[in-house]
Write a protein that holds these residues in place. Structure first.
Motif, PDB file in Angstrom:
ATOM      1  N   THR A  37       0.840  -1.188   0.000  1.00 50.28           N
ATOM      2  CA  THR A  37       0.000   0.000   0.000  1.00 50.28           C
ATOM      3  C   THR A  37       0.874   1.237   0.000  1.00 50.28           C
ATOM      4  N   GLU A  38       0.329   2.307  -0.484  1.00 44.46           N
ATOM      5  CA  GLU A  38       1.066   3.560  -0.514  1.00 44.46           C
ATOM      6  C   GLU A  38       0.926   4.277   0.828  1.00 44.46           C
ATOM      7  N   HIS A  39       1.871   5.142   1.104  1.00 45.98           N
ATOM      8  CA  HIS A  39       1.809   5.973   2.305  1.00 45.98           C
ATOM      9  C   HIS A  39       0.764   7.062   2.049  1.00 45.98           C
ATOM     10  N   ARG A  40      -0.189   7.189   2.929  1.00 50.71           N
ATOM     11  CA  ARG A  40      -1.202   8.233   2.788  1.00 50.71           C
ATOM     12  C   ARG A  40      -1.165   9.132   4.018  1.00 50.71           C
ATOM     13  N   ALA A  41      -0.834  10.380   3.777  1.00 46.95           N
ATOM     14  CA  ALA A  41      -0.719  11.349   4.864  1.00 46.95           C
ATOM     15  C   ALA A  41      -2.089  11.908   5.232  1.00 46.95           C
ATOM     16  N   LEU A  42      -2.216  12.273   6.496  1.00 46.40           N
ATOM     17  CA  LEU A  42      -3.425  12.949   6.964  1.00 46.40           C
ATOM     18  C   LEU A  42      -3.309  14.423   6.616  1.00 46.40           C
ATOM     19  N   ARG A  43      -4.392  15.069   6.343  1.00 47.32           N
ATOM     20  CA  ARG A  43      -4.371  16.490   5.978  1.00 47.32           C
ATOM     21  C   ARG A  43      -4.139  17.345   7.217  1.00 47.32           C
ATOM     22  N   ALA A  44      -3.158  18.265   7.136  1.00 48.16           N
ATOM     23  CA  ALA A  44      -2.864  19.179   8.234  1.00 48.16           C
ATOM     24  C   ALA A  44      -3.892  20.308   8.239  1.00 48.16           C
ATOM     25  N   GLU A  45      -4.209  20.793   9.429  1.00 47.24           N
ATOM     26  CA  GLU A  45      -5.139  21.920   9.534  1.00 47.24           C
ATOM     27  C   GLU A  45      -4.507  23.193   8.983  1.00 47.24           C
ATOM     28  N   LYS A  46      -3.197  23.336   9.212  1.00 52.53           N
ATOM     29  CA  LYS A  46      -2.503  24.546   8.767  1.00 52.53           C
ATOM     30  C   LYS A  46      -1.051  24.196   8.435  1.00 52.53           C
ATOM     31  N   ALA A  47      -0.562  24.698   7.314  1.00 51.86           N
ATOM     32  CA  ALA A  47       0.834  24.483   6.939  1.00 51.86           C
ATOM     33  C   ALA A  47       1.729  25.313   7.849  1.00 51.86           C
ATOM     34  N   MET A  48       2.701  24.664   8.498  1.00 50.34           N
ATOM     35  CA  MET A  48       3.574  25.366   9.431  1.00 50.34           C
ATOM     36  C   MET A  48       5.035  24.938   9.316  1.00 50.34           C
ATOM     37  N   LYS A  49       5.342  23.944   8.468  1.00 52.02           N
ATOM     38  CA  LYS A  49       6.697  23.394   8.441  1.00 52.02           C
ATOM     39  C   LYS A  49       7.556  24.023   7.350  1.00 52.02           C
ATOM     40  N   GLN A  50       8.834  24.214   7.711  1.00 48.34           N
ATOM     41  CA  GLN A  50       9.827  24.798   6.818  1.00 48.34           C
ATOM     42  C   GLN A  50      10.547  23.693   6.031  1.00 48.34           C
ATOM     43  N   VAL A  51      11.333  24.101   5.058  1.00 52.23           N
ATOM     44  CA  VAL A  51      12.140  23.162   4.274  1.00 52.23           C
ATOM     45  C   VAL A  51      13.030  22.351   5.211  1.00 52.23           C
ATOM     46  N   GLY A  52      13.036  21.038   5.029  1.00 53.19           N
ATOM     47  CA  GLY A  52      13.861  20.148   5.844  1.00 53.19           C
ATOM     48  C   GLY A  52      13.126  19.515   6.999  1.00 53.19           C
ATOM     49  N   GLU A  53      11.975  20.052   7.367  1.00 57.00           N
ATOM     50  CA  GLU A  53      11.223  19.477   8.475  1.00 57.00           C
ATOM     51  C   GLU A  53      10.424  18.259   8.018  1.00 57.00           C
ATOM     52  N   HIS A  70       9.586  12.422  -0.715  1.00 58.73           N
ATOM     53  CA  HIS A  70       9.916  11.131  -0.108  1.00 58.73           C
ATOM     54  C   HIS A  70      11.353  10.829  -0.505  1.00 58.73           C
ATOM     55  N   VAL A  71      12.272  10.866   0.463  1.00 63.76           N
ATOM     56  CA  VAL A  71      13.698  10.785   0.147  1.00 63.76           C
ATOM     57  C   VAL A  71      14.396   9.546   0.701  1.00 63.76           C
ATOM     58  N   LYS A  72      13.653   8.603   1.266  1.00 59.31           N
ATOM     59  CA  LYS A  72      14.225   7.357   1.780  1.00 59.31           C
ATOM     60  C   LYS A  72      13.395   6.190   1.262  1.00 59.31           C
ATOM     61  N   PRO A  73      13.977   4.992   1.224  1.00 62.20           N
ATOM     62  CA  PRO A  73      13.272   3.861   0.630  1.00 62.20           C
ATOM     63  C   PRO A  73      12.068   3.333   1.415  1.00 62.20           C
ATOM     64  N   GLY A  74      12.041   3.490   2.728  1.00 64.93           N
ATOM     65  CA  GLY A  74      10.924   2.967   3.520  1.00 64.93           C
ATOM     66  C   GLY A  74       9.627   3.706   3.229  1.00 64.93           C
ATOM     67  N   ARG A  75       8.508   2.963   3.162  1.00 63.91           N
ATOM     68  CA  ARG A  75       7.211   3.580   2.857  1.00 63.91           C
ATOM     69  C   ARG A  75       6.765   4.572   3.911  1.00 63.91           C
ATOM     70  N   GLU A  76       7.074   4.313   5.151  1.00 66.98           N
ATOM     71  CA  GLU A  76       6.572   5.139   6.252  1.00 66.98           C
ATOM     72  C   GLU A  76       7.635   6.063   6.843  1.00 66.98           C
ATOM     73  N   GLU A  77       8.700   6.337   6.108  1.00 66.18           N
ATOM     74  CA  GLU A  77       9.765   7.197   6.626  1.00 66.18           C
ATOM     75  C   GLU A  77      10.373   8.033   5.505  1.00 66.18           C
ATOM     76  N   GLY A  78      11.083   9.068   5.894  1.00 64.45           N
ATOM     77  CA  GLY A  78      11.856   9.837   4.922  1.00 64.45           C
ATOM     78  C   GLY A  78      11.085  10.867   4.131  1.00 64.45           C
ATOM     79  N   TYR A  79      10.070  11.477   4.711  1.00 70.99           N
ATOM     80  CA  TYR A  79       9.309  12.543   4.051  1.00 70.99           C
ATOM     81  C   TYR A  79       9.741  13.872   4.648  1.00 70.99           C
ATOM     82  N   VAL A  80      10.194  14.797   3.797  1.00 71.42           N
ATOM     83  CA  VAL A  80      10.641  16.114   4.267  1.00 71.42           C
ATOM     84  C   VAL A  80      10.073  17.207   3.374  1.00 71.42           C
ATOM     85  N   CYS A  81       9.830  18.353   3.991  1.00 67.69           N
ATOM     86  CA  CYS A  81       9.364  19.510   3.231  1.00 67.69           C
ATOM     87  C   CYS A  81      10.489  20.004   2.333  1.00 67.69           C
TER      88      CYS A  81
END
Length: 117
Positions: A37-53, A70-81
């Protein structure tokens, strides 16, 4: 003559079907295959994260730039702004501006260490 040919074809089909074995689907045997299955993120109420977070939980909706990589091979890890860029100077230290679309505005800041960790 035509009738004889059709009768032979029909007989051959019936005969071939008699010797066939039926393969039961895995679910019928009580074995459930692991689904990819693909990684599905929950929708944030408000965008607050900077590049790298980290944006694993809320995806692009958490990033001020609206870009979550998505910068790492694991489905549930390695997501950065990230963010759009036209040159290295627009990216954080230890990041590079990578061309991801074939347009002048098609660059995104990408972390250098993400693939080597």
């Amino acid at each position: 003559m035509r009738r004889t040919v059709w009768m032979l074809v029909l007989a051959a089909g019936v005969w071939a079907g008699c010797g066939a074995t039926r393969v039961e689907p895995e679910a019928a045997k009580g074995v459930v295959p692991e689904l990819l299955t693909e990684h599905r993120a929950l929708r944030a109420e408000k965008a607050m994260k900077q590049v790298g977070e980290d944006c694993t939980e809320n995806g692009a909706s958490a990033c001020l730039s609206g870009v979550c990589l998505h910068v790492k091979p694991g489905r549930e890890e390695g997501y950065v702004c990230s963010r759009a860029c036209r040159g290295e100077q627009e990216c954080p230290p230890d990041w590079r501006c990578a061309q991801v679309y074939p347009t002048p505005e098609g660059g995104l800041c990408v972390p250098l260490l993400s693939f080597h960790e």
